[in-house]
Every structure is written in structure tokens, then in C-alpha cells.
Scaffold this active site. Structure first.
Site, PDB file in Angstrom:
ATOM      1  N   ARG A  48      95.062 112.441  -1.592  1.00 50.64           N
ATOM      2  CA  ARG A  48      95.970 112.171  -2.707  1.00 50.64           C
ATOM      3  C   ARG A  48      95.971 113.410  -3.588  1.00 50.64           C
ATOM      4  NH1 ARG A  48      95.151 106.279  -3.126  1.00 50.64           N
ATOM      5  NH2 ARG A  48      95.267 105.683  -0.925  1.00 50.64           N
ATOM      6  N   GLN A  66      88.074 105.894   2.847  1.00 48.90           N
ATOM      7  CA  GLN A  66      88.084 104.490   2.420  1.00 48.90           C
ATOM      8  C   GLN A  66      87.471 103.613   3.499  1.00 48.90           C
ATOM      9  OE1 GLN A  66      92.372 104.111   1.985  1.00 48.90           O
ATOM     10  NE2 GLN A  66      92.117 103.813  -0.209  1.00 48.90           N
ATOM     11  N   HIS A  70      92.707  95.764   7.072  1.00 49.13           N
ATOM     12  CA  HIS A  70      93.884  94.930   6.853  1.00 49.13           C
ATOM     13  C   HIS A  70      93.727  93.667   7.672  1.00 49.13           C
ATOM     14  CE1 HIS A  70      95.167  98.938   5.618  1.00 49.13           C
ATOM     15  NE2 HIS A  70      95.812  98.266   4.681  1.00 49.13           N
ATOM     16  N   LYS A 150      95.924  90.201  -6.567  1.00 45.84           N
ATOM     17  CA  LYS A 150      94.718  90.857  -6.065  1.00 45.84           C
ATOM     18  C   LYS A 150      93.503  90.508  -6.907  1.00 45.84           C
ATOM     19  CE  LYS A 150      95.199  95.063  -8.809  1.00 45.84           C
ATOM     20  NZ  LYS A 150      94.965  96.502  -8.886  1.00 45.84           N
TER      21      LYS A 150
HETATM   22 ZN   LIG Z   1      96.325  98.973   2.845  1.00 43.31          ZN
END
Ligand SMILES: [Zn+2]
Length: 323
Positions: A48, A66, A70, A150
Site C-alpha cells: 500500500r 496479512q 476468506h 464487521k
Molecule cells: Zn479480503
């Protein structure tokens, strides 16, 4: 932003996120309701652009890894899946000695995609999971992303500062955009639920948080160097190397301080490095087959046999204790 790099005639792109790739795997074949849930996990390195002014140690970097996953599931599986993710998260965080967290539940904003009934089901699944785990939480009413509710878990470090690590995020947008489907019991196509989840968030940031949390004094199982052997004089060096070898065979991470410094300076040095165990060796220890154990807390345990030290360290490791 998406200009490719040329690497030996091939186009390379910098990967900003892992989601689209897991979606491609899901889409690579027809999925039946019996195939679900499908959970795809990856240690995915992503990039990023962060302005140089906001880069900060390990906690804000431009390239990071990370622990991303999913989950694609049916409506009747949502609750179980969220519960499992939270179980897993708490198990991992508590194993690292982090016990002080706060959960934030972000709900539907004004502008949102996805059916309200699905939002409702997903939000309630998140809420019930938080409550079932007895976590303190705050509701951020309307604070969700446009594509789904979330849970964020923020961890308080030893100084009480909060760090965002875990995210469990529903997504009603990508399954729509990528036309994700599974064939139901009724033989018709249905839209799966999709959940993004990262437990530690970014490895780099998580290590930053851990270092801050422990002030460098890691529990024994995490300490990069668990014990240092400190000879009082050069003539004790051979014995130190022999003991180091035995400790390594027992699975311990060990160094020998063979520098020319005085013993007091070596002890100070080990204390500054927050090495859990300092094993001092002089004539008496060599003769008795012992090591004199000092802890980084400055407590002196005196001389014990090498086997007794190994047992002590292994127990602290097994129990994930500080010492
Ligand atoms: Zn994702």
C-alpha cells in the site's frame, strides 16, 4: 497506479490485496451447497502506498504480510463460521499473552449495498459471537463499510494504547460484482455469504504491538535468545560451548558471550537485551557440571545442574510463561 512493471519481458503488478485471488479460486468451478463452507487462507504479502510522513516503525509500513482468509458459506452456516473465527482469534491472541481487548461492532450505514435481511442476519451473527465470548464491545451505529458489517478487535498494550489487529468483515459487494454462486439443494443458484478475516492483521504490525506490549522482555517461548552463557574467565569458554550445545539439542536458543568484556558488563548487556536467562560459569560450575542462573529480573537462583536448567526452561516455554 496500476501501471505494470516490466520484468524480463513479463508484466508484473504490485498486489494491494488478496481478496480477488481467493474469489478467482472460488469461481474456478461450480460450487454445490455441499462444498460450503470454503475457507481459503493465505499469508499474503501486499503493498500500500503510505506517505513517508506516516510510516512508523513496524506498525505502518508499505509492504506487509496479512494472515488473510476468506470464507464463503451458506446463510445457515454464517453463525457457526463467525463463532469459529472468533474462537480462533481469541486462542491465538491469548497464546501471545494478549488478554485486554475491546470489540467494535460496525453496523449498516445509510448508503449500503446488499439486502437489508442479509445485513440483519450478518450483524446479529457478529453480535451473538461477541456476546457468547463474553467480550466487552461498543456498537458503532452506521459505522460499517458500505459493503457489510464487521467486528474489529483492538488490543490494549502494556501502556494502555489500543491497536487495531483483528477484522472480521462481511462483504455483500464482491459476491455480487463477481457473480459468485453455489447450487442449492433446490438445484437453483444462490449467492454465498463472503467474510474477509485477518486475525493478527499484519504480521509486521503485530510484531510491533508485541514488542511494545512486552517492552522487549518476551516470554521465554518468544524470546529470540532464551539463554546466554557468560564465562567468568577465558578458561571457562570451552565448558560454555559444551553446555550451549546441550541446550541447543534440547531445543533452546542460546548464545555464548565470548567477548573480552568483564563479567559485570556481560550481565548488563544481557539484561539490556532482556534475555530471560543468564548462565554464569566459573571454576565451581565447571567442576560441578552446573550453571549459575540469573534471571533478567535480577533474581539469582544460584548453581543448578544443566539438566535442571533445561527442565526449568522447557517448563516455562510449555506454559508460555514470562520466566
Ligand atoms: Zn479480503
Amino acid at each position: 497506479m496500476y501501471a505494470p512493471m516490466d520484468v524480463e519481458g513479463q508484466e508484473y503488478f504490485i498486489k494491494p490485496m488478496n481478496c480477488p485471488f481467493h474469489i478467482q479460486i472460488y469461481r474456478s468451478r461450480t460450487r454445490s451447497y455441499r462444498d460450503l463452507p470454503i475457507r481459503l487462507a493465505e499469508w499474503g504479502t501486499v503493498y500500500r502506498y503510505e506517505r513517508s510522513g506516516v510510516l512508523h516503525g513496524l506498525t505502518r509500513v508499505r509492504g506487509f504480510t496479512q494472515d488473510d482468509a476468506h470464507i464463503f458459506c451458506r446463510p445457515d452456516q454464517v453463525e457457526d463460521e463467525i463463532g469459529r473465527v472468533l474462537d480462533f482469534t481469541l486462542h491465538i491472541l491469548r497464546s501471545f499473552g494478549l488478554t485486554d481487548f475491546r470489540a467494535y461492532l460496525a453496523t449498516r450505514p445509510e448508503k449500503a449495498v446488499g439486502e437489508p435481511a442479509r445485513w440483519e442476519q450478518a450483524t446479529e451473527a457478529l453480535r451473538r459471537a461477541i456476546e457468547a465470548h463474553g467480550l466487552a464491545y461498543e456498537v458503532d451505529e452506521g459505522g460499517g463499510a458500505f459493503y457489510g458489517p464487521k467486528i474489529d478487535l483492538k488490543i490494549a498494550d502494556a501502556l494502555g494504547r489500543e491497536w487495531q489487529c483483528t477484522t472480521i468483515q462481511f462483504d455483500f459487494n464482491l459476491p455480487e460484482r463477481w457473480d459468485l454462486a453455489y447450487v442449492g439443494e433446490d438445484g437453483k443458484e444462490h449467492r454465498p455469504y463472503m467474510v474477509h478475516r485477518a486475525l493478527l492483521g499484519s504480521m509486521e504490525r503485530f510484531f510491533g504491538v508485541l514488542i511494545e506490549h512486552y517492552g522487549g522482555a518476551f516470554p521465554v517461548w518468544l524470546a529470540p535468545v532464551q539463554a546466554v552463557l557468560i564465562p567468568i574467565a577465558d578458561r571457562h569458554l570451552d565448558y560454555c560451548y559444551q553446555v550451549a550445545e546441550r541446550l541447543r539439542e534440547a531445543g533452546l536458543r542460546v548464545e555464548v558471550n565470548a567477548s573480552k568484556e568483564r563479567m559485570g558488563a556481560k550481565i548488563r548487556d544481557a539484561q539490556l537485551q532482556k534475555i530471560p536467562y543468564m548462565l554464569v560459569v566459573g571454576d565451581r560450575e565447571v567442576k560441578g557440571g552446573n550453571v549459575a542462573v540469573r534471571l533478567r529480573t535480577e533474581e539469582n537462583l544460584g548453581a543448578i545442574s544443566v539438566d535442571a536448567f533445561i527442565a526449568m526452561a522447557q517448563e516455562a516455554i510449555a506454559e508460555k510463561r514470562s520466566l
